[in-house]
Design a protein around this motif. Structure first.
Motif, PDB file in Angstrom:
ATOM      1  N   SER A 113       0.830  -1.211   0.000  1.00 25.66           N
ATOM      2  CA  SER A 113       0.000   0.000   0.000  1.00 25.66           C
ATOM      3  C   SER A 113       0.861   1.256   0.000  1.00 25.66           C
ATOM      4  O   SER A 113       0.541   2.241  -0.676  1.00 25.66           O
ATOM      5  N   LYS A 114       1.957   1.221   0.751  1.00 22.24           N
ATOM      6  CA  LYS A 114       2.851   2.380   0.774  1.00 22.24           C
ATOM      7  C   LYS A 114       3.478   2.603  -0.596  1.00 22.24           C
ATOM      8  O   LYS A 114       3.629   3.747  -1.044  1.00 22.24           O
ATOM      9  N   ALA A 115       3.832   1.507  -1.262  1.00 22.81           N
ATOM     10  CA  ALA A 115       4.416   1.623  -2.600  1.00 22.81           C
ATOM     11  C   ALA A 115       3.402   2.190  -3.585  1.00 22.81           C
ATOM     12  O   ALA A 115       3.723   3.046  -4.421  1.00 22.81           O
ATOM     13  N   LEU A 116       2.164   1.709  -3.478  1.00 24.55           N
ATOM     14  CA  LEU A 116       1.104   2.225  -4.344  1.00 24.55           C
ATOM     15  C   LEU A 116       0.842   3.698  -4.062  1.00 24.55           C
ATOM     16  O   LEU A 116       0.603   4.491  -4.989  1.00 24.55           O
ATOM     17  N   GLU A 137       1.179   9.372  -5.659  1.00 22.81           N
ATOM     18  CA  GLU A 137       1.731  10.712  -5.412  1.00 22.81           C
ATOM     19  C   GLU A 137       2.593  11.164  -6.579  1.00 22.81           C
ATOM     20  O   GLU A 137       2.553  12.331  -6.998  1.00 22.81           O
ATOM     21  N   TRP A 138       3.367  10.232  -7.123  1.00 24.27           N
ATOM     22  CA  TRP A 138       4.216  10.564  -8.271  1.00 24.27           C
ATOM     23  C   TRP A 138       3.368  10.938  -9.491  1.00 24.27           C
ATOM     24  O   TRP A 138       3.666  11.902 -10.202  1.00 24.27           O
ATOM     25  N   LEU A 139       2.290  10.168  -9.708  1.00 23.49           N
ATOM     26  CA  LEU A 139       1.406  10.474 -10.833  1.00 23.49           C
ATOM     27  C   LEU A 139       0.777  11.861 -10.694  1.00 23.49           C
ATOM     28  O   LEU A 139       0.651  12.595 -11.678  1.00 23.49           O
ATOM     29  N   ILE A 140       0.404  12.191  -9.467  1.00 23.28           N
ATOM     30  CA  ILE A 140      -0.228  13.492  -9.230  1.00 23.28           C
ATOM     31  C   ILE A 140       0.770  14.624  -9.461  1.00 23.28           C
ATOM     32  O   ILE A 140       0.479  15.611 -10.155  1.00 23.28           O
ATOM     33  N   THR A 163       3.533  14.633 -11.153  1.00 22.59           N
ATOM     34  CA  THR A 163       4.031  14.746 -12.527  1.00 22.59           C
ATOM     35  C   THR A 163       2.936  15.143 -13.502  1.00 22.59           C
ATOM     36  O   THR A 163       3.197  15.354 -14.688  1.00 22.59           O
ATOM     37  N   GLY A 164       1.695  15.221 -13.022  1.00 21.56           N
ATOM     38  CA  GLY A 164       0.593  15.667 -13.868  1.00 21.56           C
ATOM     39  C   GLY A 164       0.065  14.628 -14.821  1.00 21.56           C
ATOM     40  O   GLY A 164      -0.663  14.971 -15.771  1.00 21.56           O
ATOM     41  N   ILE A 165       0.395  13.360 -14.611  1.00 24.89           N
ATOM     42  CA  ILE A 165      -0.074  12.316 -15.537  1.00 24.89           C
ATOM     43  C   ILE A 165      -1.110  11.394 -14.885  1.00 24.89           C
ATOM     44  O   ILE A 165      -1.366  10.300 -15.395  1.00 24.89           O
ATOM     45  N   LEU A 166      -1.735  11.832 -13.787  1.00 23.12           N
ATOM     46  CA  LEU A 166      -2.764  11.020 -13.134  1.00 23.12           C
ATOM     47  C   LEU A 166      -3.905  10.643 -14.088  1.00 23.12           C
ATOM     48  O   LEU A 166      -4.447   9.538 -13.983  1.00 23.12           O
ATOM     49  N   PRO A 167      -4.291  11.534 -15.036  1.00 25.49           N
ATOM     50  CA  PRO A 167      -5.371  11.141 -15.961  1.00 25.49           C
ATOM     51  C   PRO A 167      -5.104   9.851 -16.725  1.00 25.49           C
ATOM     52  O   PRO A 167      -6.038   9.181 -17.174  1.00 25.49           O
ATOM     53  N   LEU A 168      -3.828   9.471 -16.855  1.00 19.73           N
ATOM     54  CA  LEU A 168      -3.511   8.257 -17.612  1.00 19.73           C
ATOM     55  C   LEU A 168      -3.970   6.982 -16.911  1.00 19.73           C
ATOM     56  O   LEU A 168      -4.020   5.916 -17.539  1.00 19.73           O
ATOM     57  N   VAL A 169      -4.314   7.073 -15.616  1.00 20.22           N
ATOM     58  CA  VAL A 169      -4.787   5.869 -14.923  1.00 20.22           C
ATOM     59  C   VAL A 169      -6.094   5.367 -15.523  1.00 20.22           C
ATOM     60  O   VAL A 169      -6.455   4.194 -15.342  1.00 20.22           O
ATOM     61  N   SER A 170      -6.799   6.229 -16.250  1.00 15.68           N
ATOM     62  CA  SER A 170      -8.052   5.802 -16.899  1.00 15.68           C
ATOM     63  C   SER A 170      -7.807   4.717 -17.938  1.00 15.68           C
ATOM     64  O   SER A 170      -8.709   3.943 -18.265  1.00 15.68           O
ATOM     65  N   ILE A 171      -6.582   4.650 -18.456  1.00 16.44           N
ATOM     66  CA  ILE A 171      -6.247   3.603 -19.421  1.00 16.44           C
ATOM     67  C   ILE A 171      -6.401   2.225 -18.783  1.00 16.44           C
ATOM     68  O   ILE A 171      -6.742   1.241 -19.446  1.00 16.44           O
ATOM     69  N   PHE A 172      -6.172   2.160 -17.487  1.00 13.29           N
ATOM     70  CA  PHE A 172      -6.294   0.891 -16.765  1.00 13.29           C
ATOM     71  C   PHE A 172      -7.652   0.749 -16.073  1.00 13.29           C
ATOM     72  O   PHE A 172      -8.240  -0.329 -16.068  1.00 13.29           O
TER      73      PHE A 172
END
Length: 640
Positions: free
Chosen positions: A161-164, A169-172, A174-183
């Motif tokens: 959970s800490k790794a996730l 946090e890294w996705l947020i 770096t501004g690429i959190l929207p890419l999680v929609s691909i999954f």
């Protein structure tokens, strides 16, 4: 290719199992979400420092334990659920974050282990020690699993959970959190949404709420906008049945929060995956830009749920509503181009729904909403048939006895049992009930193939069912076939002694006959006084007439506590008595405890399935003569 297909099937089954753990507990998630939204201190609708204390224990203990119990029950019914809940406590106490993912591991594991243990000792426990072994085995195995979870599984899941969390946090940043929609969006179609949402995003979101008062993670999966865009496009540009059904599906999806209802529409045209992915990504980008978020998960993913757990500030409402609208518009536009360029003449919605069901592994809520079909019989898959009545001790036991004998004769590997309607498992395959009780049985087991009977003793109805099942094949082994409990002669003498048999009785009405039977059971120490009224109440629910001029009055399911020991009384009424338009000449009063009466009841059922034999019984001149038709069930002399 074969290996890839196997992996896909395994993932689909995993998603279905994880979904089944969460869905029964959505009410608890809603309760927690509302308490959080209203009383969270200091950012709730009505901040309250005292009631704020409800929030943390609910999410730390109640929700994971419910998930663990549901996971164990999924494997091995209530017993598995209890062991799964005990095991889940270990993973909860072994960490300092909400252990939804840990509960999804320990719950099914606990159910699986206790099931294996019970199978290992089956038939090896001496009579009288069953309860002792059952309770201690559940306690010992559950406790051992709790220790294992505390020392090993909990810390491991904590590190994962800490790794996730670090990854999110890294996705947020770096501004690429929207890419999680691909999954996330394709994962919904594989029914992994609950594993992602409640197993990963919810625990991370809870930590964010503690720090900032809200989290955008709660909206990554729950956003109804992408699916709504697809359904609106079908409403305007779809064809055939898909276009006609889309408006109703859109309402159910957007306001009811049942996202899976739009899955078949995407499966019809896989290019629509791009619609929901782009719609979801656009929504996430909007959330990040406007700093939206929720204070708790929106379960189910309805616009109503989302608004209910939105932090109480205008800016938050604007951000969250914009998230849904932007996702919906983008998804709609992409879907418009896909549908407009499609050259097919009609969409096969039914075929797509069947495909979705095969992926999920069972009939889905979406299938029930999109189709009127209910309960199909596939002979090759039938492993269990259940007779159900109100209390599960009388008519259902007799019907099960007759069908069990026929199934065994045909060599079909099918178990035949009986139970009370309220105890019917949801995943039952075939359920047989009296016609008046079928509607109740369908509510309890909506996906089963239901058989309604007017006469539990009519073999011809079972013969037709056997003909449908003959394609099943196979040989029945001892463990395949549920057996009627063997009862010793002394036990038979206690359950149906000659003093419980009455000849040449007459009654004004059926209530008088039922009260007579109940009085016999009370006076001979089988039941307490309250059981008589329970027999009348049971008769008011639906007639205990089972066919062939026989009625078997007994108490309601709730009245089982009034039964002291198993007992049966047989009352001959040669002139007959009216049971709701049916003439009854044999009244068999029943009080069953722990299945002890089923041996005799089975013999009675076999005897009474022949109307000519019943006629001879009503003409019997002595108790010995009447009892002789049931076989050798008593050796005691008859008192003159």
């Amino acid at each position: 290719m074969s290996e890839g297909k196997s992996i896909k099937v395994a993932v689909q089954k995993l998603g279905n199992s994880l979904s089944t753990m969460v869905l029964p507990n959505i009410g608890a998630f809603i309760a927690w979400g509302l308490i959080t939204a209203i009383f969270l201190y200091p950012s709730g609708w009505i901040p309250n420092k005292t009631l704020n204390e409800l929030i943390s224990p609910t999410v730390t203990y109640l929700l994971p334990i419910l998930i663990g119990y549901s996971g164990g029950k999924l494997i091995y019914e209530h017993r598995g659920g209890v062991v799964g809940a005990i095991a889940t406590m270990g993973v909860i106490i072994g960490t300092d974050i909400p252990m939804f993912l840990g509960a999804m591991i320990m719950g099914p594991l606990g159910g699986w282990i206790i099931k294996k243990f019970d199978k290992m000792i089956e038939g090896k426990v001496k009579a009288g020690f069953e309860m002792l072994i059952d309770n201690f085995s559940a306690g010992i195995l559950g406790g051992a699993l709790a220790v294992l979870a505390f020392l090993g599984v909990g810390p491991l899941v904590d590190e994962i959970s800490k790794a996730l969390a670090a990854g999110v946090e890294w996705l947020i940043h770096t501004g690429i959190l929207p890419l999680v929609s691909i999954f996330i969006e394709p994962a919904k179609i594989l029914f992994l949404n609950n594993a992602i949402n409640h197993g990963v995003l919810t625990p991370l979101g809870i930590e964010q709420v503690k720090e900032t008062g809200k989290s955008i993670l709660f909206l990554l999966e729950a956003n109804p906008g992408p699916g709504m865009g697809v359904l609106l496009a079908y409403c305007l540009f779809g064809k055939g049945t898909a276009k006609r059904s889309a408006p109703g599906a859109a309402i159910i999806h957007f306001f009811g929060g049942i996202h899976e209802i739009y899955f078949p529409y995407i499966l019809m045209k896989p290019l629509l995956f791009f619609s929901v992915i782009l719609g979801g990504a656009s929504g996430v980008l909007t959330l990040v830009t406007l700093h939206g978020g929720l204070v708790a998960p929106a379960s189910p993913g309805s616009i109503i749920s989302i608004l209910a757990v939105t932090p109480h500030a205008l800016g938050n409402y604007i951000a969250n509503i914009a998230d849904v609208l932007v996702a919906m518009v983008v998804s709609f536009v992409v879907s418009f181009f896909i549908l407009k360029t499609d050259k097919s003449t009609d969409e096969d919605l039914e075929k797509a729904t069947e495909k979705m069901e095969s992926m999920k592994g069972k009939k889905s809520r979406a299938a029930s909403l999109l189709s009127n079909n209910q309960g199909e019989l596939n002979p090759s898959e039938v492993k269990k048939i259940v007779f159900a009545c109100d209390a599960g001790m009388g008519s259902s036991a007799m019907g099960a006895s007759l069908l069990r004998k026929m199934v065994k004769k045909e060599g079909l590997p099918i178990t035949v049992t009986n139970t009370a309607i309220r105890n019917l498992p949801k995943d039952m395959q075939i359920v047989i009930t009296q016609r008046e009780l079928t509607s109740r049985a369908k509510q309890q087991a909506p996906n089963a193939y239901h058989v309604s009977v007017d006469n539990f003793l009519d073999n011809s109805q079972y013969e037709r069912l056997i003909e449908q099942l003959k394609g099943n094949g196979g040989n029945v082994t001892q463990q395949d076939q549920t057996q009627v409990p063997e009862v010793e002669e002394n036990s038979n003498n206690e359950i149906l002694p000659p003093k419980n048999v009455f000849l040449n009785q007459s009654f004004k009405n059926k209530e008088e006959a039922i009260r007579f039977a109940g009085r016999v059971l009370v006076d001979n120490g089988y039941v307490t006084e309250s059981y008589i009224d329970a027999m009348i109440q049971r008769e008011q629910l639906t007639s205990t007439y089972i066919g062939n001029e026989i009625a078997i009055p007994h108490g309601t399911d709730e009245a089982k506590e009034a039964i002291l020991k198993s007992g049966i009384t047989v009352i001959q009424v040669p002139e007959g008595i009216d049971f709701d338009g049916n003439t009854v000449r044999m009244v068999i009063g029943i009080a069953g405890k722990n299945g002890e009466h089923l041996g005799i009841l089975s013999k009675i059922a076999e005897t009474c399935s022949d109307l000519e034999t019943v006629k001879k019984m009503t003409e019997a001149k002595t108790v010995d003569e009447l009892l002789s038709y049931f076989g050798s069930i008593t050796e005691q002399p008859v008192n003159s």
